[in-house]
Design a protein around this motif. Structure first.
Motif, PDB file in Angstrom:
ATOM      1  N   ILE A   1       0.750  -1.139  -0.055  1.00 46.11           N
ATOM      2  CA  ILE A   1      -0.053  -0.042  -0.044  1.00 46.11           C
ATOM      3  C   ILE A   1       0.906   1.132  -0.018  1.00 46.11           C
ATOM      4  CG2 ILE A   1      -1.607   1.218   1.231  1.00 46.11           C
ATOM      5  CD1 ILE A   1      -2.685  -1.130   2.384  1.00 46.11           C
ATOM      6  N   ALA A   2       0.357   2.301  -1.017  1.00 42.99           N
ATOM      7  CA  ALA A   2       1.537   3.259  -1.135  1.00 42.99           C
ATOM      8  C   ALA A   2       0.587   4.669  -0.948  1.00 42.99           C
ATOM      9  CB  ALA A   2       2.236   3.279  -2.527  1.00 42.99           C
ATOM     10  N   VAL A   3      -0.278   4.834  -0.036  1.00 41.21           N
ATOM     11  CA  VAL A   3      -0.925   5.727   0.329  1.00 41.21           C
ATOM     12  C   VAL A   3       0.059   7.036   0.822  1.00 41.21           C
ATOM     13  CG1 VAL A   3      -2.830   6.842   1.723  1.00 41.21           C
ATOM     14  CG2 VAL A   3      -3.150   4.537   0.628  1.00 41.21           C
ATOM     15  N   VAL A   4       0.771   6.490   1.656  1.00 36.04           N
ATOM     16  CA  VAL A   4       2.017   7.164   2.062  1.00 36.04           C
ATOM     17  C   VAL A   4       3.327   6.194   2.050  1.00 36.04           C
ATOM     18  CG1 VAL A   4       0.811   8.631   3.881  1.00 36.04           C
ATOM     19  CG2 VAL A   4       1.801   6.394   4.653  1.00 36.04           C
ATOM     20  N   HIS A   5       4.574   6.822   2.209  1.00 34.20           N
ATOM     21  CA  HIS A   5       5.635   5.699   1.965  1.00 34.20           C
ATOM     22  C   HIS A   5       5.146   4.467   2.635  1.00 34.20           C
ATOM     23  CE1 HIS A   5       8.820   7.639  -0.299  1.00 34.20           C
ATOM     24  NE2 HIS A   5       8.859   8.692   0.388  1.00 34.20           N
ATOM     25  N   ARG A   6       5.495   3.405   1.850  1.00 34.47           N
ATOM     26  CA  ARG A   6       5.367   2.081   2.140  1.00 34.47           C
ATOM     27  C   ARG A   6       5.905   1.648   3.448  1.00 34.47           C
ATOM     28  NH1 ARG A   6       5.919   1.420  -3.689  1.00 34.47           N
ATOM     29  NH2 ARG A   6       4.046   0.532  -4.464  1.00 34.47           N
ATOM     30  N   ALA A   7       5.368   0.597   4.251  1.00 36.63           N
ATOM     31  CA  ALA A   7       5.655   0.294   5.396  1.00 36.63           C
ATOM     32  C   ALA A   7       7.044   0.143   5.812  1.00 36.63           C
ATOM     33  CB  ALA A   7       4.822  -1.108   5.824  1.00 36.63           C
ATOM     34  N   HIS A   8       7.722  -0.598   5.088  1.00 38.45           N
ATOM     35  CA  HIS A   8       9.340  -0.860   5.414  1.00 38.45           C
ATOM     36  C   HIS A   8       9.872   0.659   5.366  1.00 38.45           C
ATOM     37  CE1 HIS A   8       8.608  -1.283   0.919  1.00 38.45           C
ATOM     38  NE2 HIS A   8       9.752  -1.030   0.868  1.00 38.45           N
ATOM     39  N   HIS A   9       9.754   1.599   4.758  1.00 33.88           N
ATOM     40  CA  HIS A   9      10.339   2.663   4.882  1.00 33.88           C
ATOM     41  C   HIS A   9       9.834   3.589   6.004  1.00 33.88           C
ATOM     42  CE1 HIS A   9      12.211   2.188   0.950  1.00 33.88           C
ATOM     43  NE2 HIS A   9      11.044   2.188   0.512  1.00 33.88           N
ATOM     44  N   HIS A  10       8.498   3.454   6.365  1.00 38.18           N
ATOM     45  CA  HIS A  10       7.892   4.225   7.265  1.00 38.18           C
ATOM     46  C   HIS A  10       8.529   3.883   8.642  1.00 38.18           C
ATOM     47  CE1 HIS A  10       4.046   6.210   8.689  1.00 38.18           C
ATOM     48  NE2 HIS A  10       5.049   6.434   9.295  1.00 38.18           N
ATOM     49  N   VAL A  11       8.627   2.684   8.763  1.00 40.22           N
ATOM     50  CA  VAL A  11       8.969   1.899   9.953  1.00 40.22           C
ATOM     51  C   VAL A  11      10.434   2.393  10.503  1.00 40.22           C
ATOM     52  CG1 VAL A  11       9.789  -0.155  11.391  1.00 40.22           C
ATOM     53  CG2 VAL A  11       7.711  -0.148  10.026  1.00 40.22           C
ATOM     54  N   LEU A  12      11.358   2.389   9.557  1.00 41.71           N
ATOM     55  CA  LEU A  12      12.687   3.026   9.636  1.00 41.71           C
ATOM     56  C   LEU A  12      12.680   4.467   9.691  1.00 41.71           C
ATOM     57  CD1 LEU A  12      14.838   0.645   7.207  1.00 41.71           C
ATOM     58  CD2 LEU A  12      14.785   0.555   9.833  1.00 41.71           C
ATOM     59  N   TYR A  13      11.843   5.053   9.003  1.00 38.82           N
ATOM     60  CA  TYR A  13      11.858   6.582   9.208  1.00 38.82           C
ATOM     61  C   TYR A  13      11.318   7.044  10.668  1.00 38.82           C
ATOM     62  CZ  TYR A  13       9.055  10.922   9.534  1.00 38.82           C
ATOM     63  OH  TYR A  13       8.511  12.104  10.060  1.00 38.82           O
ATOM     64  N   ALA A  14      10.533   6.211  11.260  1.00 41.30           N
ATOM     65  CA  ALA A  14      10.103   6.459  12.861  1.00 41.30           C
ATOM     66  C   ALA A  14      11.137   6.499  13.788  1.00 41.30           C
ATOM     67  CB  ALA A  14       9.024   5.553  12.980  1.00 41.30           C
ATOM     68  N   ARG A  15      12.324   5.630  13.459  1.00 41.05           N
ATOM     69  CA  ARG A  15      13.354   5.298  14.293  1.00 41.05           C
ATOM     70  C   ARG A  15      14.973   5.812  13.863  1.00 41.05           C
ATOM     71  NH1 ARG A  15       9.610   1.443  13.924  1.00 41.05           N
ATOM     72  NH2 ARG A  15       9.116   0.286  15.968  1.00 41.05           N
ATOM     73  N   VAL A  16      14.901   6.365  12.639  1.00 41.36           N
ATOM     74  CA  VAL A  16      16.530   6.623  12.106  1.00 41.36           C
ATOM     75  C   VAL A  16      16.254   7.953  11.589  1.00 41.36           C
ATOM     76  CG1 VAL A  16      18.267   5.789  10.691  1.00 41.36           C
ATOM     77  CG2 VAL A  16      16.746   4.051  11.811  1.00 41.36           C
ATOM     78  N   PRO A  17      16.915   8.945  12.174  1.00 43.19           N
ATOM     79  CA  PRO A  17      17.043  10.374  11.772  1.00 43.19           C
ATOM     80  C   PRO A  17      17.796  10.057  10.219  1.00 43.19           C
ATOM     81  CG  PRO A  17      17.292  10.363  13.993  1.00 43.19           C
ATOM     82  CD  PRO A  17      17.073   8.936  13.523  1.00 43.19           C
ATOM     83  N   GLY A  18      17.437  10.840   9.256  1.00 41.51           N
ATOM     84  CA  GLY A  18      18.046  10.890   8.092  1.00 41.51           C
ATOM     85  C   GLY A  18      17.833   9.794   7.101  1.00 41.51           C
ATOM     86  N   TYR A  19      16.932   8.849   7.688  1.00 40.58           N
ATOM     87  CA  TYR A  19      16.606   7.649   6.702  1.00 40.58           C
ATOM     88  C   TYR A  19      16.046   7.943   5.196  1.00 40.58           C
ATOM     89  CZ  TYR A  19      14.540   3.768   4.694  1.00 40.58           C
ATOM     90  OH  TYR A  19      14.397   2.640   3.843  1.00 40.58           O
ATOM     91  N   GLU A  20      16.519   7.328   4.251  1.00 45.93           N
ATOM     92  CA  GLU A  20      15.898   7.887   2.939  1.00 45.93           C
ATOM     93  C   GLU A  20      15.477   6.433   2.369  1.00 45.93           C
ATOM     94  OE1 GLU A  20      18.628  10.096   0.792  1.00 45.93           O
ATOM     95  OE2 GLU A  20      18.708  11.776   2.046  1.00 45.93           O
ATOM     96  N   PRO A  21      14.459   6.563   1.654  1.00 42.94           N
ATOM     97  CA  PRO A  21      13.981   5.260   1.002  1.00 42.94           C
ATOM     98  C   PRO A  21      15.122   4.372   0.249  1.00 42.94           C
ATOM     99  CG  PRO A  21      12.206   6.701   0.972  1.00 42.94           C
ATOM    100  CD  PRO A  21      13.413   7.376   1.391  1.00 42.94           C
ATOM    101  N   ALA A  22      15.872   5.345  -0.521  1.00 45.54           N
ATOM    102  CA  ALA A  22      16.750   4.426  -1.435  1.00 45.54           C
ATOM    103  C   ALA A  22      18.011   3.910  -0.512  1.00 45.54           C
ATOM    104  CB  ALA A  22      17.707   5.552  -2.090  1.00 45.54           C
ATOM    105  N   MET A  23      17.815   3.839   0.712  1.00 44.18           N
ATOM    106  CA  MET A  23      18.768   3.134   1.544  1.00 44.18           C
ATOM    107  C   MET A  23      18.740   1.778   1.632  1.00 44.18           C
ATOM    108  SD  MET A  23      19.545   5.966   4.738  1.00 44.18           S
ATOM    109  CE  MET A  23      20.168   7.371   4.418  1.00 44.18           C
ATOM    110  N   MET A  24      17.149   1.314   1.736  1.00 41.64           N
ATOM    111  CA  MET A  24      16.817  -0.118   1.640  1.00 41.64           C
ATOM    112  C   MET A  24      17.460  -0.987   0.597  1.00 41.64           C
ATOM    113  SD  MET A  24      15.288  -2.450   3.745  1.00 41.64           S
ATOM    114  CE  MET A  24      14.042  -1.560   4.752  1.00 41.64           C
ATOM    115  N   ASN A  25      17.481  -0.397  -0.746  1.00 36.47           N
ATOM    116  CA  ASN A  25      17.949  -1.192  -1.588  1.00 36.47           C
ATOM    117  C   ASN A  25      19.359  -1.237  -1.383  1.00 36.47           C
ATOM    118  OD1 ASN A  25      15.595  -1.892  -3.025  1.00 36.47           O
ATOM    119  ND2 ASN A  25      16.247  -1.263  -5.087  1.00 36.47           N
TER     120      ASN A  25
END
Length: 383
Positions: free
Chosen positions: A34-58
């Motif tokens: 679901i992509a209503v907002v950033h997808r869950a795996h990005h959102h979980v890390l955003y909530a805990r990691v300052p400076g997290y960006e979605p490209a980091m997961m790949n």
């Protein structure tokens, strides 16, 4: 909440290093489409990691820091825990059904041979007759074959482009030195207990095996818990409701962590809220993701996000990121502050919302209905 990494500003560090550390600590980060907002795996890390960006997961996936497989659902997991994915793969290989009752073994051999010779393959690269019918589950036969090979461990996800996965042979994806020995079901039970005590602090016997369909796991988990209660490594906490939770011995004598006046906007699939019964029992917060509820029966909205203020869950917000117009639409905000300082909350929420807007790649926010309304007026003045 402290064990979940949600009470301190930088519990795991920041950026790529922080994301790597967070996944290792949590044990998994759930993937959702679901992509209503950033997808869950990005959102979980955003909530805990300052400076997290979605490209980091790949970057973590390609670099061999994490791998993709099934925890209680599709997830990214630390590569160091790879061997604990093997019991479920073995169960699938032995005939346990995950998605498909009658996998096409001939086609699976053909797909595996093609990848072995031609190299990594995206599922959309497969040319095969499309299935009849409708719905997201009506995948073409070759895609079913590649997913079955993935679930039983012959293939791994080597790369991702959005939600498009690239598959390769497991032996070509695994970094050198990764432990590939099959753990016993008892070893898996000990691993899950350790992982969840580390990342959740309080766990229930039911929650330890939450949605994990591995033969013998529940029995082994009960035995391991009984052993650790007997040796006084664990202690039990009985709630007023009669429910029993487990924690490490002596934890309740420790000083409570300090909390800051800040709001964290969480994903519906966040590790801290995914076990809804636990959420209700420990935090008195009853939460349901209503995208699966018929529209006429929804109370709060299609994709409501839980809100954590200090160490309490205080409400939900329903929102949608309109990326073409760079606007975050906050459709509704429902709060239950239970005697908390409303002015302090409004200020903290406004700051959290400004950061959340930037994370979504938006520049503006449109505020809709807020209950209670007086807090909405205060927030509008601050955003």
């Amino acid at each position: 909440m402290a064990a979940q990494g949600l009470l301190h500003a930088r519990p795991f560090g920041s950026g790529l290093h922080g994301a790597r550390h967070a996944i290792k600590h949590l044990g998994y980060v759930q993937i959702d489409s679901i992509a209503v907002v950033h997808r869950a795996h990005h959102h979980v890390l955003y909530a805990r990691v300052p400076g997290y960006e979605p490209a980091m997961m790949n970057r973590l996936l390609r670099g061999g820091d994490v791998f993709e497989y099934w925890a209680h659902a599709a997830a990214f997991m630390p590569m160091g825990d790879f061997r604990y994915s093997l019991p479920y793969k073995q169960a699938i290989r032995s005939g346990q059904v995950h998605w498909y009752k009658n996998p096409d073994t001939k086609l699976m051999r053909e797909v595996l041979a093609r990848i072995r010779v031609d190299g990594p393959l995206r599922s959309r690269d497969l040319e095969a007759r499309k299935s009849t019918g409708s719905g997201w589950w009506d995948w073409k036969p070759a895609k079913k074959a590649i997913e079955q090979l993935y679930m039983r461990g012959d293939l791994m996800v080597a790369d991702r482009e959005g939600f498009q996965k690239t598959y390769d042979l497991t032996e070509r994806v695994l970094p050198a030195g990764v432990d590939t020995s099959l753990p016993s079901v008892e070893a898996l039970a000990r691993y899950l207990l350790s992982q969840q005590l580390r990342s959740s602090a309080f766990v229930s016997l039911k929650g330890l095996t939450y949605l994990r369909r591995i033969p013998g796991l529940r029995t082994a988990t009960k035995a391991v818990v009984a052993e650790k209660l007997g040796s006084r490594e664990l202690e039990q906490v009985r709630l007023e409701s009669g429910e029993v939770y487990l924690c490490e011995a002596g934890m309740l004598e420790q000083r409570l962590p300090r909390t800051a006046a800040r709001v964290i906007i969480l994903s519906p699939f966040d590790n801290s809220v995914i076990q809804r019964e636990r959420l209700s029992a420990l935090f008195d917060f009853r939460y349901q993701l209503e995208c699966y509820v018929p529209e006429a029966k929804r109370r709060y909205g299609y994709f409501c996000l839980p809100l954590l203020y200090r160490d309490q869950f205080v409400g939900v917000m329903d929102c949608k990121a309109h990326r073409n117009s760079a606007q975050l639409e906050l459709k509704s905000l429902h709060l239950q502050l239970r005697g908390l300082d409303e002015s302090a909350f409004a200020s903290a929420f406004a700051e959290a919302l400004r950061r959340f807007v930037r994370f979504q790649g938006c520049r503006a926010v449109a505020l809709g209905t807020t209950l209670p309304r007086r807090i909405g007026f205060a927030i509008k003045d601050m955003v």
